[in-house]
Motif scaffolding. Structure first.
Motif, short mmCIF file in Angstrom:
data_model
loop_
_atom_site.label_atom_id
_atom_site.label_comp_id
_atom_site.label_asym_id
_atom_site.label_seq_id
_atom_site.Cartn_x
_atom_site.Cartn_y
_atom_site.Cartn_z
N THR A 187 0.48 -1.08 0.26
CA THR A 187 0.32 -0.04 0.38
C THR A 187 1.25 1.28 -0.25
O THR A 187 2.44 1.39 -0.36
CB THR A 187 -0.66 -0.21 0.86
N LEU A 188 0.78 2.36 0.28
CA LEU A 188 0.84 4.29 -0.06
C LEU A 188 1.15 3.71 1.90
O LEU A 188 -0.14 4.27 2.27
CB LEU A 188 0.44 5.01 -1.15
N ASN A 189 2.03 5.13 2.31
CA ASN A 189 1.90 5.30 3.43
C ASN A 189 1.27 7.12 3.54
O ASN A 189 1.80 7.60 2.46
CB ASN A 189 3.61 5.25 3.57
N ARG A 190 1.38 7.04 4.90
CA ARG A 190 0.06 8.01 4.97
C ARG A 190 1.47 8.96 5.28
O ARG A 190 0.92 9.95 6.79
CB ARG A 190 -0.98 8.53 5.29
N THR A 191 2.09 9.51 4.72
CA THR A 191 3.28 10.49 5.29
C THR A 191 3.35 11.88 4.13
O THR A 191 2.54 11.59 3.73
CB THR A 191 4.71 9.64 5.18
N LEU A 192 4.11 13.01 5.05
CA LEU A 192 3.69 14.36 3.73
C LEU A 192 4.29 13.45 2.53
O LEU A 192 3.92 14.09 1.29
CB LEU A 192 4.71 14.49 4.53
N LYS A 193 5.53 13.11 2.84
CA LYS A 193 6.49 12.76 1.48
C LYS A 193 5.06 11.74 0.49
O LYS A 193 4.95 11.93 -1.20
CB LYS A 193 7.20 11.61 1.52
N GLY A 194 4.51 10.98 1.66
CA GLY A 194 3.32 10.37 0.51
C GLY A 194 2.34 11.06 0.02
O GLY A 194 1.93 10.55 -1.36
N GLY A 254 13.80 0.20 -1.23
CA GLY A 254 14.38 1.27 -0.78
C GLY A 254 13.66 1.80 0.43
O GLY A 254 12.89 0.60 0.83
N ASP A 255 12.99 3.21 0.69
CA ASP A 255 12.53 3.53 1.85
C ASP A 255 11.30 3.42 1.77
O ASP A 255 10.71 2.99 0.76
CB ASP A 255 12.87 5.14 2.02
N ALA A 256 10.63 3.32 2.62
CA ALA A 256 9.31 3.11 2.92
C ALA A 256 7.68 4.20 3.29
O ALA A 256 7.06 4.53 3.03
CB ALA A 256 8.42 1.85 4.17
N ASP A 257 8.75 5.47 2.81
CA ASP A 257 8.59 7.03 2.66
C ASP A 257 6.34 7.07 1.82
O ASP A 257 5.35 7.01 2.31
CB ASP A 257 9.50 7.64 2.42
N ILE A 258 7.16 6.33 0.99
CA ILE A 258 5.44 6.31 -0.32
C ILE A 258 4.61 5.11 -0.43
O ILE A 258 3.87 4.74 0.04
CB ILE A 258 5.99 7.13 -1.41
N ASN A 259 6.35 3.88 -1.09
CA ASN A 259 4.93 2.31 -0.83
C ASN A 259 5.99 1.39 -0.20
O ASN A 259 7.15 1.84 -0.04
CB ASN A 259 5.71 2.56 -2.79
N TYR A 260 5.02 0.95 0.41
CA TYR A 260 5.60 0.01 1.32
C TYR A 260 4.87 -1.93 1.04
O TYR A 260 4.03 -1.41 0.99
CB TYR A 260 6.10 -0.16 1.93
N MET A 261 5.78 -2.44 2.11
CA MET A 261 4.97 -3.79 1.78
C MET A 261 4.97 -4.17 3.04
O MET A 261 6.08 -3.67 3.94
CB MET A 261 5.35 -4.93 0.98
N MET A 262 4.44 -5.33 3.67
CA MET A 262 4.04 -5.70 4.84
C MET A 262 3.90 -7.00 4.98
O MET A 262 3.16 -7.00 4.02
CB MET A 262 2.88 -5.01 6.09
N ILE A 263 5.05 -8.25 5.42
CA ILE A 263 4.19 -9.80 5.49
C ILE A 263 4.07 -10.14 6.57
O ILE A 263 4.13 -10.12 7.64
CB ILE A 263 5.18 -10.51 5.51
N ALA A 264 2.90 -11.16 6.75
CA ALA A 264 1.99 -11.94 7.56
C ALA A 264 2.82 -12.83 7.33
O ALA A 264 1.99 -13.30 6.35
CB ALA A 264 0.67 -11.07 8.28
N THR A 265 3.22 -13.76 8.29
CA THR A 265 3.08 -15.45 8.19
C THR A 265 2.36 -15.36 9.22
O THR A 265 2.28 -15.07 10.77
CB THR A 265 4.59 -15.50 8.49
N ARG A 266 1.28 -17.07 9.29
CA ARG A 266 0.86 -17.75 10.03
C ARG A 266 1.68 -19.38 9.72
O ARG A 266 2.69 -20.30 9.09
CB ARG A 266 -0.16 -18.19 9.85
N ALA A 267 2.47 -19.25 11.64
CA ALA A 267 3.06 -20.41 12.46
C ALA A 267 2.47 -22.19 11.15
O ALA A 267 1.33 -21.90 11.90
CB ALA A 267 3.01 -20.77 13.01
#
Length: 269
Positions: A187-194, A254-267
């Motif tokens: 998704t996109l980060n809710r920052t000023l840069k975003g 690179g940096d996560a100021d605009i576009n970033y990813m999160m990973i969720a894992t299930r055991a």
């Protein structure tokens, strides 16, 4: 290598026979956003059309998913169809820009979108390419209710910022992860840069995407996604940023100021 050869020897994706509806509905749906993307459905595969920025962005996010999945499941990405035998669901698949390369990598792919127009475009293109992908016009809530999955990999890329209830949405997505599996949320980060680059520059200056595509107020901070998943049996990692080199036009980690990813894992159960 031809498209038909790419999928030779691969098993067909699960049909989810219990799910018969081609009408998408659910509490997370934002009708205005569904209508906006539906109106552009025929242009998904036009690399110079409204989705041109997504075509340029695609290699970086594909590489991210491929490499993290390879680490998670111990697969060698240099082999042909390295993820054969693993299942994947692409939630909010649009025209199939992620679903098709994932299928070529060997995953059994199910792909869903709330827009039946998007699904029609995606299904037709996949058939032209000789790819067997199980497309459904559906919401994640409908898939969960129908007992779909679970899936080794769950993808929801650039979708959560377009839904009405992001917490309900991402929690529903997480319930499709198989034991030992993983989910990638982009998704996109809710920052000023975003706001300045991800919204105004992209829509009004560079005109990478049509004006009104994004609402900055719906952008999410990484810690917000982490909090949304706090009561689900998953471990959350990230953010992992994707940044554009303005000189080369190439996206990379690179940096996560605009576009970033999160990973969720299930055991493993």
């Amino acid at each position: 290598m031809s498209a038909s050869n790419d999928t030779a020897g691969l098993r067909k994706p699960q049909s989810h026979e219990g799910f018969a509806s081609e009408t998408a509905s659910g509490p997370s749906i934002d009708p205005a956003d569904v209508a906006r993307f539906s109106a552009q459905a025929a242009e998904w595969w036009d690399a110079k059309g409204p989705f041109a920025p997504l075509h340029r962005f695609n290699p970086a996010r594909l590489a991210f998913v491929r490499d993290r999945a390879a680490e998670r499941f111990g697969r060698n990405t240099r082999t042909r169809a390295p993820f054969q035998g693993l299942s994947l669901i692409d939630i909010g698949c649009g025209g199939g820009l992620i679903a098709e390369p994932m299928r070529r990598l060997g995953f059994e792919v199910t792909a869903v979108d709330a827009s039946s127009e998007n699904i029609g475009t995606a299904r037709a293109h996949a058939e032209q390419m000789g790819l067997d992908i199980a497309y459904r016009a559906a919401t994640v809530e409908q898939m969960v209710e129908a007992g779909a999955g679970p899936f080794d990999v769950v993808l929801t890329l650039e979708v959560i910022e377009h839904v009405a209830d992001p917490e309900a949405f991402v929690r529903a997505c997480s319930r499709l992860i198989a034991p030992g599996g993983m989910m990638v949320v982009a998704t996109l980060n809710r920052t000023l840069k975003g706001l300045l680059l991800g919204k105004f520059a992209a829509e009004y200056v560079l005109r990478w995407v049509p004006a009104g595509t994004h609402d900055w107020r719906q952008f999410l901070k990484p810690d917000e996604i982490r909090a949304m998943l706090a009561n689900e049996p998953v471990a959350v990692e990230g953010p992992f940023g994707l940044a554009l080199d303005p000189l080369t036009g190439v996206w990379s980690e690179g940096d996560a100021d605009i576009n970033y990813m999160m990973i969720a894992t299930r055991a493993v159960a």
